[in-house]
Design a protein around this motif. Structure first.
Motif, short mmCIF file in Angstrom:
data_model
loop_
_atom_site.label_atom_id
_atom_site.label_comp_id
_atom_site.label_asym_id
_atom_site.label_seq_id
_atom_site.Cartn_x
_atom_site.Cartn_y
_atom_site.Cartn_z
N TYR A 71 22.70 43.69 11.03
CA TYR A 71 24.09 43.84 10.63
C TYR A 71 24.15 44.89 9.53
N HIS A 72 25.03 45.87 9.70
CA HIS A 72 25.15 46.97 8.75
C HIS A 72 26.52 46.84 8.06
N LEU A 73 26.50 46.58 6.77
CA LEU A 73 27.71 46.41 5.98
C LEU A 73 28.03 47.71 5.27
N THR A 74 29.27 48.18 5.46
CA THR A 74 29.74 49.39 4.80
C THR A 74 30.99 49.06 4.01
N VAL A 75 31.05 49.53 2.77
CA VAL A 75 32.22 49.32 1.91
C VAL A 75 32.66 50.67 1.34
N HIS A 76 33.83 50.69 0.72
CA HIS A 76 34.33 51.89 0.04
C HIS A 76 33.31 52.29 -1.03
N PRO A 77 33.08 53.60 -1.22
CA PRO A 77 32.08 54.03 -2.20
C PRO A 77 32.30 53.48 -3.62
N ASN A 78 33.54 53.26 -4.00
CA ASN A 78 33.82 52.71 -5.34
C ASN A 78 33.46 51.23 -5.44
N ASP A 79 33.31 50.56 -4.31
CA ASP A 79 33.01 49.13 -4.30
C ASP A 79 31.53 48.83 -4.11
N ILE A 112 22.99 46.79 3.52
CA ILE A 112 24.21 46.99 2.73
C ILE A 112 24.25 48.43 2.29
N MET A 113 25.32 49.11 2.63
CA MET A 113 25.50 50.51 2.24
C MET A 113 26.83 50.67 1.56
#
Length: 75
Positions: A32-40, A74-75
């Motif tokens: 599972y690859h989690l991507t969030v906003h760069p600020n988060d 987590i990225m």
């Protein structure tokens, strides 16, 4: 499992609409690859990686009930 990861991460971030979880089957198991906003990113990783480790602990505990191999990036 994707819903569980999203449910854990969305309240932690300032941009919940930018949370994305993708699923990929590999030889070693499900990734599972989690991507969030760069600020988060810092909020999801936490100081010394404590939040990321806690997220992985919950996900791996849920995995053991399903008896499968899971990896969380987590990225």
């Amino acid at each position: 499992m994707k819903a569980l990861i999203e449910t854990i991460v969305r309240p932690l971030v300032d941009h919940p609409d930018d949370v994305a979880v993708s699923e990929r089957e590999e030889d070693k198991g499900t990734v599972y690859h989690l991507t969030v906003h760069p600020n988060d990113a810092g909020k999801v990783i936490g100081k010394n990686g404590r939040v990321a480790k806690a997220i992985r602990t919950v996900v791996y505990a849920a995995r053991s009930r399903e008896n499968q191999r899971i990896y969380l990036d987590i990225m």
